[in-house]
Design a protein around this motif. Structure first.
Motif, PDB file in Angstrom:
ATOM      1  N   UNK A 328       7.064   3.588 -12.214  1.00 31.61           N
ATOM      2  CA  UNK A 328       6.917   2.542 -13.234  1.00 31.61           C
ATOM      3  C   UNK A 328       6.585   1.173 -12.653  1.00 31.61           C
ATOM      4  N   UNK A 329       7.003   0.922 -11.410  1.00 28.82           N
ATOM      5  CA  UNK A 329       6.714  -0.374 -10.803  1.00 28.82           C
ATOM      6  C   UNK A 329       5.219  -0.555 -10.562  1.00 28.82           C
ATOM      7  N   UNK A 330       4.479   0.556 -10.481  1.00 24.31           N
ATOM      8  CA  UNK A 330       3.023   0.496 -10.290  1.00 24.31           C
ATOM      9  C   UNK A 330       2.310   0.647 -11.630  1.00 24.31           C
ATOM     10  N   UNK A 331       2.701   1.658 -12.396  1.00 20.02           N
ATOM     11  CA  UNK A 331       2.100   1.903 -13.710  1.00 20.02           C
ATOM     12  C   UNK A 331       3.041   2.761 -14.530  1.00 20.02           C
ATOM     13  N   UNK A 332       3.251   2.364 -15.776  1.00 15.37           N
ATOM     14  CA  UNK A 332       4.118   3.126 -16.667  1.00 15.37           C
ATOM     15  C   UNK A 332       3.467   4.423 -17.118  1.00 15.37           C
ATOM     16  N   UNK A 333       2.156   4.467 -17.093  1.00 21.17           N
ATOM     17  CA  UNK A 333       1.443   5.591 -17.705  1.00 21.17           C
ATOM     18  C   UNK A 333       0.878   6.597 -16.708  1.00 21.17           C
TER      19      UNK A 333
END
Length: 564
Positions: A328-333
């Protein structure tokens, strides 16, 4: 031909059946709309473009029903478990899920193009029919809505002379949803090209989620009921008598005004099941995402390879399986697939992540900047999911071929073998394993050269030196490497890996390797497993066909490739 059937017969049969269903649907509905009495008056307005629009629509419904199923990975894992009682040839088909997904996508693209062109012609001909350019019959059919009591029984959806094809496309349900789903499809297909997927994975990932808009538009696309057919009246309208005298419609008993209605939308009935299954897949992914994952160990390997050892309650795996990771720290998706490199016998699971894009680069930099003893960023784990490598112990003899980071599933297999020997596991039926690892740079061999050393020592102590035959190939080197190897040629261990088996320079001579395996294992079934590029897959697939013996008493090679 016999050898080809051994490796590809069932796959070809499935494709032939799928193509046969597509051809049947196209021909059946083409004839239905081209010759059906109900659409005789509709053809007066549209000609053959009616059948050319509706036949592809039937094929599209069928393929849109299939397109989501190959990417429902939990469903495939469930089927793989169910097929354990079946032959491995049946299970192999599940490993070609992405190939079939692409095949279905190509068919959807082709039928969409035909469907779109035909309907653009239909729009033009609806306009011309209303203008009376195609004769009095077409003109009268287009004007049937002039009487208020017949307003719902019109044939021509262009209700006014001022309605142009462009206005209709952007103001009607069918036209507007058609534009939306066509644009979504174009973006999804173009972003799926190999060069974009490899270099700009995020572009591929996000645009592929336009499938949500695609399916939503698809469900509502037929609600406009643009294509209309004749319905029964009392007294009946006899087209054979009445089509030549439209001026007498409503004046004589044999020719009442014809009435028309659009067909009931059917696309939702095709796609609702797969959509529910896929929704369940996403719900299950969210549930797994919420389960806590802790770090056991973080190691930065040579060549910018990150090893993560993770622990998750209730996590159970088999050799060769893979998981999807989300940070999540990079991308939630974004979720990215990684092969598990740990063995089922271990109390943790591990992945090796090579720096090949923005997501992996960012993750490695985040880990490198962690304080001593610090925990890594929060990680969501979905899986594990089954692959071809799960069947490695189902074969008497296995050939494992890894290219670069593609060695990861075989790390899991080799570790599991070590545990099975350590525990004297009687369930191990495999008699021999041939392992080939191709790398461009020497640092990559350090990823688990220590594991190979342990296995080498274990096999020697048990008097089973022939059980594991491994060959390492360095495909990229300079003259200094070669000179250094020549100077230390007489050493007992390899100068690069420290193993007794010397590293070879260049690429394997696969004809020689397959011939050797066949001679050393007569009357055996050999499973050939690859985790590597498509070019190598084609090469090995041809060798499996070439060196398989049609004689049931001979050696047979079955090709298996990892697909993510």
């Amino acid at each position: 031909m016999g050898n080809w059937i051994i490796n590809h017969g069932l796959s070809a049969f499935i494709v032939v059946v799928w193509m046969g269903i597509n051809i049947f649907l196209f021909v059946y509905f083409y004839l239905f709309y081209d010759q059906g009495e109900r659409f005789e008056y509709t053809r007066e307005l549209l000609g053959s473009a009616l059948a050319w629009a509706r036949a592809p629509a039937a094929v599209l419904n069928f393929n849109c029903m299939l397109i989501l199923l190959p990417v429902c990975r939990n469903l495939l894992s469930l089927l793989r478990g169910s097929f354990m009682c079946c032959g491995r040839t049946m299970r192999k088909q599940l490993d070609k899920n992405l190939t079939f997904h692409k095949l279905v996508a190509y068919m959807i693209a082709l039928m969409t193009a035909v469907h779109t062109v035909a309907h653009l012609l239909n729009a033009e001909w609806y306009t011309n029919s209303r203008a009376g350019l195609y004769g009095p019959l077409a003109g009268n059919l287009s004007m049937l809505d002039d009487s208020s009591e017949l307003n719902t029984t019109y044939l021509n959806p262009f209700r006014s002379n001022s309605t142009t094809p462009t206005i209709f496309v952007f103001t009607s349900i069918a036209g507007l949803t058609g534009v939306i789903i066509t644009l979504a499809l174009i973006l999804m297909i173009t972003s799926s090209m190999e060069v974009i997927r490899r270099s700009y994975f995020e572009v591929f990932w996000y645009t592929h989620h336009l499938f949500i808009i695609f399916f939503a538009g698809l469900v509502f696309h037929g609600a406009g009921r643009v294509v209309r057919g004749q319905v029964a009246t009392n007294p009946p309208h006899n087209t054979s008598i009445c089509e030549d005298q439209p001026e007498n419609w409503g004046k004589i008993p044999e020719c009442p005004f014809p009435q028309f209605a659009g067909g009931f939308p059917q696309t939702w009935m095709y796609v609702i099941g797969p959509m529910i299954i896929y929704l369940c897949e996403r719900v299950l992914r969210f549930i797994r995402y919420m389960q806590p994952v802790t770090y056991r160990k973080i190691v930065i390997r040579p060549s910018k390879v990150l090893e993560l050892q993770l622990v998750k309650p209730g996590f159970k795996m088999e050799v060769g399986q893979y998981v999807f990771l989300n940070c999540p720290a990079i991308s939630q998706l974004e979720w990215h697939p990684f092969t598990l490199t740990s063995a089922p016998e271990e109390d943790f699971f591990s992945v090796h992540i090579r720096s090949v894009g923005d997501w992996t680069d960012t993750l490695i930099k985040m880990v490198q900047n962690l304080p001593e003893g610090g925990q890594g960023p929060k990680m969501g784990v979905d899986g594990p999911f089954g692959t071809a490598s799960e069947d490695v112990f189902e074969y008497e003899v296995s050939m494992l071929v890894g290219a670069g980071i593609g060695v990861t599933p075989f790390a899991s297999i080799l570790k599991s073998i070590w545990y099975k020997f350590k525990d004297s596991d009687p369930s191990l039926q495999t008699k021999r394993i041939y392992f080939y690892w191709l790398c461009r740079e020497t640092n990559a061999f350090e990823w688990f050269a220590d594991l190979l050393q342990v296995l080498e020592r274990e096999m020697e102590e048990r008097g089973m030196r022939d059980f594991l035959t491994y060959k390492l190939y360095l495909t990229g080197w300079d003259q200094s490497h070669a000179d250094h190897a020549m100077v230390h040629f007489d050493k007992d261990t390899d100068i690069i890996t420290g193993l007794r088996q010397k590293t070879q320079y260049g690429r394997p001579n696969w004809d020689r390797e397959f011939d050797q395996v066949r001679q050393e294992n007569p009357s055996s079934v050999v499973g050939t497993f690859l985790c590597g590029p498509q070019a190598l897959a084609k090469d090995l697939g041809k060798r499996c066909v070439k060196y398989s013996d049609v004689d049931p008493r001979g050696t047979k090679f079955y090709f298996n490739k990892e697909n993510f």
